[in-house]
Write a protein that holds these residues in place. Sequence first.
Motif, PDB file in Angstrom:
ATOM      1  N   GLY A  67       0.839  -1.187   0.000  1.00 21.85           N
ATOM      2  CA  GLY A  67       0.000   0.000   0.000  1.00 21.85           C
ATOM      3  C   GLY A  67       0.875   1.238   0.000  1.00 21.85           C
ATOM      4  N   ALA A  68       0.292   2.363   0.353  1.00 25.38           N
ATOM      5  CA  ALA A  68       1.034   3.621   0.378  1.00 25.38           C
ATOM      6  C   ALA A  68       0.326   4.601   1.295  1.00 25.38           C
ATOM      7  N   ILE A  69       1.088   5.626   1.715  1.00 25.51           N
ATOM      8  CA  ILE A  69       0.556   6.656   2.599  1.00 25.51           C
ATOM      9  C   ILE A  69       1.008   8.014   2.074  1.00 25.51           C
ATOM     10  N   ASN A  70       0.151   9.034   2.175  1.00 26.12           N
ATOM     11  CA  ASN A  70       0.563  10.377   1.783  1.00 26.12           C
ATOM     12  C   ASN A  70       0.831  11.222   3.022  1.00 26.12           C
ATOM     13  N   GLU A  71       1.302  12.454   2.816  1.00 25.68           N
ATOM     14  CA  GLU A  71       1.748  13.251   3.959  1.00 25.68           C
ATOM     15  C   GLU A  71       0.609  13.731   4.842  1.00 25.68           C
ATOM     16  N   ASN A  72      -0.629  13.597   4.368  1.00 32.85           N
ATOM     17  CA  ASN A  72      -1.786  13.917   5.204  1.00 32.85           C
ATOM     18  C   ASN A  72      -2.235  12.727   6.045  1.00 32.85           C
ATOM     19  N   GLY A  73      -1.546  11.588   5.888  1.00 35.21           N
ATOM     20  CA  GLY A  73      -1.893  10.405   6.655  1.00 35.21           C
ATOM     21  C   GLY A  73      -2.919   9.511   5.997  1.00 35.21           C
ATOM     22  N   GLN A  74      -3.364   9.878   4.782  1.00 32.61           N
ATOM     23  CA  GLN A  74      -4.310   9.018   4.062  1.00 32.61           C
ATOM     24  C   GLN A  74      -3.588   7.775   3.569  1.00 32.61           C
ATOM     25  N   VAL A  75      -4.243   6.625   3.715  1.00 34.46           N
ATOM     26  CA  VAL A  75      -3.617   5.347   3.401  1.00 34.46           C
ATOM     27  C   VAL A  75      -4.392   4.626   2.308  1.00 34.46           C
ATOM     28  N   TYR A  76      -3.644   4.095   1.339  1.00 35.21           N
ATOM     29  CA  TYR A  76      -4.197   3.123   0.401  1.00 35.21           C
ATOM     30  C   TYR A  76      -3.586   1.784   0.768  1.00 35.21           C
ATOM     31  N   LEU A  77      -4.422   0.767   1.000  1.00 32.93           N
ATOM     32  CA  LEU A  77      -3.950  -0.563   1.362  1.00 32.93           C
ATOM     33  C   LEU A  77      -4.386  -1.545   0.282  1.00 32.93           C
ATOM     34  N   ALA A  78      -3.436  -2.273  -0.279  1.00 30.85           N
ATOM     35  CA  ALA A  78      -3.736  -3.232  -1.334  1.00 30.85           C
ATOM     36  C   ALA A  78      -4.463  -4.448  -0.767  1.00 30.85           C
ATOM     37  N   GLY A  79      -5.231  -5.093  -1.612  1.00 27.98           N
ATOM     38  CA  GLY A  79      -6.010  -6.241  -1.170  1.00 27.98           C
ATOM     39  C   GLY A  79      -5.165  -7.417  -0.722  1.00 27.98           C
ATOM     40  N   HIS A  80      -3.905  -7.483  -1.193  1.00 29.62           N
ATOM     41  CA  HIS A  80      -3.054  -8.628  -0.857  1.00 29.62           C
ATOM     42  C   HIS A  80      -2.287  -8.438   0.453  1.00 29.62           C
ATOM     43  N   ALA A  81      -2.472  -7.318   1.133  1.00 29.51           N
ATOM     44  CA  ALA A  81      -1.651  -7.016   2.317  1.00 29.51           C
ATOM     45  C   ALA A  81      -1.753  -8.109   3.378  1.00 29.51           C
ATOM     46  N   ALA A  82      -2.973  -8.488   3.741  1.00 29.17           N
ATOM     47  CA  ALA A  82      -3.150  -9.487   4.801  1.00 29.17           C
ATOM     48  C   ALA A  82      -2.634 -10.853   4.371  1.00 29.17           C
ATOM     49  N   GLN A  83      -2.716 -11.146   3.084  1.00 29.36           N
ATOM     50  CA  GLN A  83      -2.320 -12.465   2.591  1.00 29.36           C
ATOM     51  C   GLN A  83      -0.823 -12.715   2.733  1.00 29.36           C
ATOM     52  N   ILE A  84      -0.035 -11.648   2.806  1.00 28.63           N
ATOM     53  CA  ILE A  84       1.417 -11.843   2.911  1.00 28.63           C
ATOM     54  C   ILE A  84       1.935 -11.463   4.299  1.00 28.63           C
ATOM     55  N   GLY A  85       1.044 -11.515   5.277  1.00 34.38           N
ATOM     56  CA  GLY A  85       1.477 -11.406   6.663  1.00 34.38           C
ATOM     57  C   GLY A  85       1.469 -10.030   7.281  1.00 34.38           C
ATOM     58  N   ALA A  86       0.817  -9.055   6.652  1.00 36.25           N
ATOM     59  CA  ALA A  86       0.759  -7.701   7.215  1.00 36.25           C
ATOM     60  C   ALA A  86      -0.395  -7.625   8.218  1.00 36.25           C
ATOM     61  N   THR A  87      -0.073  -7.788   9.476  1.00 33.09           N
ATOM     62  CA  THR A  87      -1.084  -7.724  10.527  1.00 33.09           C
ATOM     63  C   THR A  87      -1.473  -6.264  10.780  1.00 33.09           C
ATOM     64  N   PRO A  88      -2.614  -6.017  11.436  1.00 32.51           N
ATOM     65  CA  PRO A  88      -2.978  -4.636  11.772  1.00 32.51           C
ATOM     66  C   PRO A  88      -1.895  -3.923  12.567  1.00 32.51           C
ATOM     67  N   GLU A  89      -1.246  -4.634  13.484  1.00 28.53           N
ATOM     68  CA  GLU A  89      -0.179  -4.025  14.291  1.00 28.53           C
ATOM     69  C   GLU A  89       1.010  -3.638  13.416  1.00 28.53           C
ATOM     70  N   TYR A  90       1.375  -4.532  12.485  1.00 27.02           N
ATOM     71  CA  TYR A  90       2.485  -4.227  11.579  1.00 27.02           C
ATOM     72  C   TYR A  90       2.143  -3.015  10.726  1.00 27.02           C
TER      73      TYR A  90
END
Length: 208
Positions: A67-90
């Motif tokens: 995913g990605a984040i901009n300087e205002n703190g807005q986040v785009y999270l890709a659909g595959h994030a959780a599938q490759i081990g990106a937990t909410p804490e991470y």
Amino acid sequence: MFEDRTAAALQLAERLMIYKGQNPLILAIPRGAVPMSRIIADKLGGELDVVLVRKLRAPSNPEFAIGAINENGQVYLAGHAAQIGATPEYIEAEKAAQLELLRERRLRYTPVHPPADPHDRIVIVVDDGLATGATMIAALHAVRAQQPHKLICAVPVAPAVTLADITSLADETICLETPAVFYSVGQFYHSFPQIDDDQVIAALEAAS
């Protein structure tokens, strides 16, 4: 293949000539796109600035974007994030780390003036190429929230599947090449050196 970023920028500028004389705001995604965007801004008689975004790195592969984040703190999270081990804490920890880097970059890049205001302007967001498209997606969301008159994405090269994700986020998308086999942006340039912060700052200072 493009000879280098300069050659790619000149080709993009030709495609964007319809906006010459309309004072477009050219927003570069650092770092590679900044020298390119300076060329485009010069050709179109536009204003140059940066749109700051950072990719969110995969836990086991920092080169792969989840995913990605901009300087205002807005986040785009890709659909595959959780599938490759990106937990909410991470993800929260990665967001905080990248946001801090963005704040440091803004202080380095434009210490004497605030970011250019895209409101009611023709805005062209430039990168030197797209792979997953995560940073461009975050950049377009950030600019769209500031209500530009027209929002344009301009890149030399991207895979077709990534371009399809981008198209709905911009009013116009310009991409010079959509190769069928795509491993990395750098494979489509004969010369693709790293751009450092000093080069970014020099380009921004020269433009201003």
